[in-house]
Design a protein around this motif. Structure first.
Motif, PDB file in Angstrom:
ATOM      1  N   UNK A  10      37.563  40.584  42.083  1.00  0.00           N
ATOM      2  CA  UNK A  10      37.484  42.275  42.549  1.00  0.00           C
ATOM      3  C   UNK A  10      36.786  42.923  42.164  1.00  0.00           C
ATOM      4  N   UNK A  11      36.596  43.437  40.907  1.00  0.00           N
ATOM      5  CA  UNK A  11      36.073  44.398  40.555  1.00  0.00           C
ATOM      6  C   UNK A  11      34.981  44.436  40.344  1.00  0.00           C
ATOM      7  N   UNK A  12      34.083  45.224  41.271  1.00  0.00           N
ATOM      8  CA  UNK A  12      32.236  44.782  41.947  1.00  0.00           C
ATOM      9  C   UNK A  12      31.343  46.041  41.605  1.00  0.00           C
ATOM     10  N   UNK A  13      32.195  46.976  41.824  1.00  0.00           N
ATOM     11  CA  UNK A  13      31.515  48.150  41.377  1.00  0.00           C
ATOM     12  C   UNK A  13      31.914  49.294  39.999  1.00  0.00           C
ATOM     13  N   UNK A  14      31.267  50.357  40.391  1.00  0.00           N
ATOM     14  CA  UNK A  14      31.510  51.243  39.499  1.00  0.00           C
ATOM     15  C   UNK A  14      32.908  52.040  39.505  1.00  0.00           C
ATOM     16  N   UNK A  15      33.045  52.176  41.239  1.00  0.00           N
ATOM     17  CA  UNK A  15      34.312  52.709  41.655  1.00  0.00           C
ATOM     18  C   UNK A  15      34.861  52.052  41.684  1.00  0.00           C
ATOM     19  N   UNK A  16      35.285  50.924  41.359  1.00  0.00           N
ATOM     20  CA  UNK A  16      36.530  49.713  41.039  1.00  0.00           C
ATOM     21  C   UNK A  16      36.830  49.992  39.698  1.00  0.00           C
ATOM     22  N   UNK A  17      35.834  50.676  38.836  1.00  0.00           N
ATOM     23  CA  UNK A  17      36.694  50.964  37.291  1.00  0.00           C
ATOM     24  C   UNK A  17      37.142  51.820  37.272  1.00  0.00           C
ATOM     25  N   UNK A  18      36.579  52.673  38.246  1.00  0.00           N
ATOM     26  CA  UNK A  18      37.321  54.368  38.483  1.00  0.00           C
ATOM     27  C   UNK A  18      38.719  54.103  39.143  1.00  0.00           C
ATOM     28  N   UNK A  19      38.877  53.575  39.858  1.00  0.00           N
ATOM     29  CA  UNK A  19      40.295  53.328  40.621  1.00  0.00           C
ATOM     30  C   UNK A  19      41.071  52.674  39.575  1.00  0.00           C
TER      31      UNK A  19
END
Length: 190
Positions: A10-19
């Protein structure tokens, strides 16, 4: 010193990377590398630490993936999402079979059969669904013509894009643009 690779669903966007980066750093883990679907930390993790990571990821709607087949399926999804939604250049977009086989190091027929048996849809259908979500996003932004959108996403023509869009959504792109309360799906739910 051994590093640990964490495969994360469920890591599907750049915001996910940050979180994920922020949460792993809160656990005092040193991140060597992080990208969609994967993080490498600089130490080997004990089972207690893995459970702590799993809990933190679960709290943020991510999931730690352990088995190889799940990692491979998640890798397929991540590569498709990156290519459709985030790639600067869309050249060669239509040759996903070669792209996936090369990137993942497996024969495409194996990847295709595995994906279909677990996900219940073909890789091709998954690609189409992702492309349609990208089309919706571009239509909402209203910064590109239908011809530019078709070219951007590797469609052979505006007619091909329109026909596929209608088959998936039940609406033409023009009808979709006229909706005031359009609904887009999160990428991890497509």
């Amino acid at each position: 010193m051994d590093s640990t690779v964490l495969y994360i669903k469920n890591m599907v966007c750049k915001r996910c990377i940050k979180v994920v980066r922020d949460e792993l750093e809160k656990l005092n883990l040193t991140i060597e590398e992080i990208e969609l679907g994967k993080a490498r930390v600089s130490t080997a993790l004990s089972s207690d630490k893995i459970n702590e990571v799993r809990r933190v990821l679960d709290d943020n709607d991510f999931e730690l993936i352990n088995d190889k087949k799940s990692q491979l399926i998640d890798g397929i999804k991540t590569l498709i999402i990156e290519r459709i939604h985030y790639a600067k250049e869309q050249s060669g977009t239509n040759n996903y079979s070669q792209f996936l086989a090369k990137e993942l190091g497996y024969d495409y027929s194996y990847l295709s059969n595995l994906f279909s048996s677990v996900e219940g849809i073909t890789i091709e259908k998954y690609i189409i669904n992702q492309k349609i979500e990208k089309v919706k996003e571009l239509l909402v932004y209203d910064e590109m013509s239908s011809k530019e959108i078709a070219f951007e996403l590797g469609y052979s023509s505006v007619q091909h894009l329109s026909s596929q869009f209608k088959k998936v959504t039940g609406l033409t792109p023009t009808q979709f643009k006229k909706l005031k309360n359009y609904k887009r799906k999160p990428l991890d739910e497509i």
